[in-house]
Design an enzyme around this catalytic site. Structure first.
Site, PDB file in Angstrom:
ATOM      1  N   HIS A 167      -3.899 -43.729 -25.568  1.00 42.10           N
ATOM      2  CA  HIS A 167      -3.327 -44.262 -24.329  1.00 42.10           C
ATOM      3  C   HIS A 167      -3.275 -43.179 -23.254  1.00 42.10           C
ATOM      4  O   HIS A 167      -3.618 -43.428 -22.091  1.00 42.10           O
ATOM      5  CB  HIS A 167      -1.930 -44.823 -24.592  1.00 42.10           C
ATOM      6  N   HIS A 174       4.398 -41.041 -29.387  1.00 41.64           N
ATOM      7  CA  HIS A 174       3.569 -39.912 -29.821  1.00 41.64           C
ATOM      8  C   HIS A 174       4.314 -38.566 -29.803  1.00 41.64           C
ATOM      9  O   HIS A 174       5.340 -38.395 -29.138  1.00 41.64           O
ATOM     10  CB  HIS A 174       2.307 -39.792 -28.967  1.00 41.64           C
TER      11      HIS A 174
END
Length: 260
Positions: free
Chosen positions: A155, A215
């Site tokens: 992303h 993340h």
């Protein structure tokens, strides 16, 4: 369509500010760095966007490259044809879409590969029991287990790269105000330009959400750096060379045609 013209002019005026264009890549890097720190310190409260099931993630981010190509392809054809209708010129400029798609594909597949070769399959999300029989992410998840490897943020990569790619390819809009376009192409071009700017805003917002909610820090920073590197090596290095798709038109249509 006077209202649409006003919106277009506003976006054009923002991107014509040299400081905005020059510092946009640095802004993305700053967002990724600061967002990662905020996530590690747990300073950002849970919101609607902290869930991966939010509507922007499901219907836009997960198919972000599709949205980018869907809007940018017709824009690139319309805008560049106002400068030069030569088939060779348009084909050369369209190659920038193919190059960008190749960069997207190679990077994302590399990220998947790295996660696969560095990971292990666990029976639970607490990662306390390793299932040694399952050696790939696909087989592990297919059976309902949890795979943990070095997961470079796709992303962070695709949102940063797509935003920079769109900003570069929509730059000619600053020189098309005086171009001789009939009403319908002008309206279509304006609508595409506004839509692309809205997409850039969505990409930046979701990039920020990724930075503060998902993340590990190194995963996000590495993904962001890959996006910035892909943009830099093309638009700041390779596209300045003769044997390349070339940069988008950098001057008004009449001057461009005289130099063509």
């Amino acid at each position: 369509m006077a209202g649409l013209d006003v919106i277009v002019d506003k976006f054009v005026s923002v991107w014509r500010i040299s400081a905005v264009r020059q510092n946009f890549p640095w802004l993305l890097l700053l967002i990724s760095s600061v967002g990662s720190i905020l996530k590690e310190l747990e300073l950002v409260p849970t919101t609607y966007f902290s869930s991966s099931k939010n509507v922007l993630n499901v219907y836009f981010v997960k198919v972000s490259w599709g949205w980018t190509l869907l809007l940018l392809t017709p824009f690139l054809l319309l805008s560049n044809s106002a400068f030069n209708r030569s088939v060779s010129f348009l084909c050369r400029r369209l190659l920038s879409l193919a190059v960008a798609t190749a960069i997207w594909y190679v990077c994302t597949e590399t990220f998947f590969y790295i996660e696969d070769v560095t990971g292990s399959c666990f029976d639970t999300d607490k990662m306390d029991v390793i299932n040694v029989e399952l050696t790939s992410k696909a087989s592990c998840r297919r059976l309902g287990f949890h795979w943990h490897g070095y997961d470079i943020s796709g992303h962070s990569f695709i949102l940063a790269y797509s935003a920079l790619f769109i900003v570069e390819e929509t730059a000619p809009m600053a020189y098309l105000k005086t171009a001789r376009l009939s009403m319908l192409p002008r309206i279509v071009l304006n609508l595409l330009y506004v839509a692309l700017n809205v997409i850039v805003m969505i990409w930046v917002w979701m990039f920020a959400c990724t930075s503060v909610y998902f993340h590990d820090p190194s995963h996000k920073l590495l993904g962001t750096l890959c996006g910035l590197l892909g943009w830099y090596l093309t638009y700041r290095v390779w596209y300045l060379k003769p044997l390349s798709p070339g940069l988008p038109p950098q001057r008004p249509p009449k001057e461009q045609k005289q130099r063509a």
